[in-house]
Design an enzyme around this catalytic site. Structure first.
Site, PDB file in Angstrom:
ATOM      1  N   TYR A   1       0.793  -1.230   0.000  1.00  0.00           N
ATOM      2  CA  TYR A   1       0.000   0.000   0.000  1.00  0.00           C
ATOM      3  C   TYR A   1       0.826   1.281   0.000  1.00  0.00           C
ATOM      4  O   TYR A   1       0.274   2.366   0.015  1.00  0.00           O
ATOM      5  CB  TYR A   1      -0.951  -0.001   1.207  1.00  0.00           C
ATOM      6  CG  TYR A   1      -2.236  -0.753   0.948  1.00  0.00           C
ATOM      7  CD1 TYR A   1      -2.236  -2.126   0.771  1.00  0.00           C
ATOM      8  CD2 TYR A   1      -3.461  -0.082   0.864  1.00  0.00           C
ATOM      9  CE1 TYR A   1      -3.412  -2.820   0.531  1.00  0.00           C
ATOM     10  CE2 TYR A   1      -4.643  -0.772   0.625  1.00  0.00           C
ATOM     11  CZ  TYR A   1      -4.607  -2.139   0.462  1.00  0.00           C
ATOM     12  OH  TYR A   1      -5.777  -2.810   0.221  1.00  0.00           O
TER      13      TYR A   1
ATOM     14  N   LYS B   1       3.251 -15.340   2.387  1.00  0.00           N
ATOM     15  CA  LYS B   1       3.476 -16.120   1.166  1.00  0.00           C
ATOM     16  C   LYS B   1       4.985 -16.323   1.038  1.00  0.00           C
ATOM     17  O   LYS B   1       5.596 -16.033   0.004  1.00  0.00           O
ATOM     18  CB  LYS B   1       2.870 -15.370  -0.041  1.00  0.00           C
ATOM     19  CG  LYS B   1       2.831 -16.159  -1.330  1.00  0.00           C
ATOM     20  CD  LYS B   1       1.907 -17.381  -1.297  1.00  0.00           C
ATOM     21  CE  LYS B   1       2.108 -18.205  -2.571  1.00  0.00           C
ATOM     22  NZ  LYS B   1       1.379 -19.506  -2.515  1.00  0.00           N
TER      23      LYS B   1
ATOM     24  N   ASP C   1      -2.787 -18.698   0.658  1.00  0.00           N
ATOM     25  CA  ASP C   1      -3.754 -19.492  -0.129  1.00  0.00           C
ATOM     26  C   ASP C   1      -4.398 -20.571   0.741  1.00  0.00           C
ATOM     27  O   ASP C   1      -5.623 -20.768   0.718  1.00  0.00           O
ATOM     28  CB  ASP C   1      -3.085 -20.085  -1.384  1.00  0.00           C
ATOM     29  CG  ASP C   1      -1.754 -20.762  -1.129  1.00  0.00           C
ATOM     30  OD1 ASP C   1      -1.232 -20.687   0.005  1.00  0.00           O
ATOM     31  OD2 ASP C   1      -1.219 -21.376  -2.073  1.00  0.00           O
TER      32      ASP C   1
ATOM     33  N   ASP D   1      -6.500  -7.129   3.707  1.00  0.00           N
ATOM     34  CA  ASP D   1      -7.614  -6.517   2.982  1.00  0.00           C
ATOM     35  C   ASP D   1      -8.492  -7.601   2.368  1.00  0.00           C
ATOM     36  O   ASP D   1      -9.714  -7.594   2.514  1.00  0.00           O
ATOM     37  CB  ASP D   1      -7.064  -5.598   1.876  1.00  0.00           C
ATOM     38  CG  ASP D   1      -8.178  -4.985   1.043  1.00  0.00           C
ATOM     39  OD1 ASP D   1      -9.160  -4.488   1.642  1.00  0.00           O
ATOM     40  OD2 ASP D   1      -8.083  -5.022  -0.198  1.00  0.00           O
TER      41      ASP D   1
ATOM     42  N   ASP E   1     -12.653  -9.267   3.664  1.00  0.00           N
ATOM     43  CA  ASP E   1     -13.897  -9.337   2.879  1.00  0.00           C
ATOM     44  C   ASP E   1     -14.450 -10.764   2.938  1.00  0.00           C
ATOM     45  O   ASP E   1     -15.663 -10.968   3.063  1.00  0.00           O
ATOM     46  CB  ASP E   1     -13.666  -8.924   1.415  1.00  0.00           C
ATOM     47  CG  ASP E   1     -13.869  -7.425   1.201  1.00  0.00           C
ATOM     48  OD1 ASP E   1     -13.631  -6.638   2.143  1.00  0.00           O
ATOM     49  OD2 ASP E   1     -14.264  -7.035   0.073  1.00  0.00           O
TER      50      ASP E   1
HETATM   51  C1  IPM Z   1     -10.613  -1.387   3.125  1.00  0.00           C
HETATM   52  C2  IPM Z   1     -10.762  -0.838   1.725  1.00  0.00           C
HETATM   53  C3  IPM Z   1      -9.565   0.056   1.379  1.00  0.00           C
HETATM   54  C4  IPM Z   1      -8.319  -0.774   1.495  1.00  0.00           C
HETATM   55  C5  IPM Z   1      -9.673   0.730  -0.012  1.00  0.00           C
HETATM   56  C6  IPM Z   1     -10.908   1.596  -0.097  1.00  0.00           C
HETATM   57  C7  IPM Z   1      -8.449   1.507  -0.378  1.00  0.00           C
HETATM   58  O1  IPM Z   1     -10.912  -1.872   0.814  1.00  0.00           O
HETATM   59  O2  IPM Z   1     -10.572  -0.580   4.073  1.00  0.00           O
HETATM   60  O3  IPM Z   1     -10.554  -2.603   3.290  1.00  0.00           O
HETATM   61  O4  IPM Z   1      -7.929  -1.466   0.555  1.00  0.00           O
HETATM   62  O5  IPM Z   1      -7.711  -0.750   2.572  1.00  0.00           O
HETATM   63 MN    MN Z   2     -11.037  -3.840   1.723  1.00  0.00          MN
END
Ligand code: IPM
Ligand code: MN
Length: 367
Positions: A150, A201, A234, A258, A262
């Protein structure tokens, strides 16, 4: 909201000052509900919250050309005890410039090196996995939040041509890796947890992720009661689906964190359920739901405010108000179990009505 009791408990004569940035899209909708819940907590528990609404976001950027004013980060750091953000992202700003400045900018400038993302299932029916319940999905992910992929170190050569070369470097520092892994073990120790799993990884990324291996082994030695485990990223994603009950604490880098949060959000019922805190222990930290701004649902009273409300609970916990944070979580659990919420939890309520229910439930619990 103005109660003196809470101010005293914080050891200060003034209210807790919180910067609130609703941001874009459904960020505005869900932030209104998080604010409603914070105010309910203030009323019922006699805590003083001074919530300052800040306009930063897409509209402000398009109107003024300013994503974040030059003194913005120091103002957030020095004038507030916490920052609450709804969501950022707008189709009129396709390069996400304002979102990067506000969200990533605050993470970097305030050195919020811990991204704390709980993965907690409140009711079996919300889990997409067969025969899994709340006892199987209850862990926390610590995502390194200030380096990795990042940092935007790299560059382009012959951009826009068929000879283009694009380099995006991943930065791993001893300091950065050390402090996030240390935080994961400290969290486990403070919460009576017995396992920490580090994911990298290192079988392919033999320089950067070898550093993670070395530091993890080094720190694990300081925590004899905690079992260190390792999974390549993975394999970790596979195990999160196959047997999530094995996890208590996961620690990983920025990019992997990140992605897996999700996935974790879905295990707990959807992106609208997931909370997060961007922390620098002891300093002003920032709280936000994991979800984005979902422009097509904005202003329609359909977004799920639970992730936003749970992010407010995480913030209160961090500010030293653990019983109040637990009260929010309890009210959310009741809402989820009795279907008093939006479509994402199988209910028929709107965003505002869900916030009303949870705020009223907090008041009812105290009667
Ligand atoms: C998160 C989001 C951010 C990230 C984006 C919006 C840059 O996906 O907070 O998880 O990747 O950190
Ligand atoms: Mn995210």
């Amino acid at each position: 909201v103005n109660g003196k009791q809470g101010a005293e408990r914080q050891g200060s004569s003034s209210d807790m000052r919180i910067a609130v940035i609703p941001g874009d899209g459904i960020g505005k909708d869900v932030t209104a509900e998080a604010v409603k819940v914070i105010r309910a907590i203030g009323e019922v528990y006699g805590l003083g919250f001074d919530l300052e609404m800040l306009p930063f976001g897409a509209d402000y950027y398009l109107d003024t050309g300013i994503s974040m004013p030059p003194n913005g980060y120091t103002m957030l750091r020095d004038e507030f005890q916490a920052i609450y953000i709804g969501a950022l992202g707008d189709p009129r700003i396709p390069d996400m410039r304002h979102a990067r400045d506000i969200l990533l900018g605050t993470r970097f400038e305030l050195d919020l090196y811990v991204n704390h993302r709980p993965v907690k299932l409140f009711d079996a029916r919300l889990c997409p996995l067969k025969d899994r319940g709340p006892e199987d999905v209850d862990f926390v992910v610590f995502r390194e939040n200030t380096e990795g992929l990042y940092v935007n170190v790299g560059g382009r050569f012959k951009a826009g041509t068929t000879d283009e070369i694009a380099v995006q470097e991943e930065i791993n520092t001893y300091k950065g890796v050390h402090r996030i892994i240390r935080h994961a073990f400290e969290h486990a120790k403070a919460h009576g947890l017995t396992k920490v799993c580090m994911s990298d990884k290192s079988n392919a990324l033999t320089f950067g992720h070898a550093l993670w291996q070395r530091v993890f082994a080094e720190i694990a030695r300081d925590y004899p009661g905690i079992e260190p485990a390792h999974l390549y990223i993975d394999a970790l994603t596979m195990q999160m689906v196959k047997n999530p009950g094995q996890f208590q604490v996961i620690v990983t880098n920025n990019m992997f964190g990140d992605i897996i949060t999700d996935l974790g959000a879905q295990l707990q019922g959807g992106l609208g359920m997931a909370a997060s805190g961007n922390l620098h222990p002891g300093k002003t930290s920032m709280f936000e739901p994991v979800h984005g701004s979902a422009p097509k649902y904005a202003g329609k009273n359909v977004a799920n405010p639970i992730g936003a409300i749970l992010s407010a609970a995480l913030m209160l916990d961090y500010l030293g108000c653990a019983p109040e944070a637990q009260a929010i979580e309890k009210a959310v659990r009741t809402a989820v179990q009795t279907l008093q919420g939006p479509a994402e939890i199988g209910g028929a309520l709107g965003t505002r009505e869900t916030g009303d229910f949870i705020a009223n439930e907090i008041k009812r619990q105290r009667q």
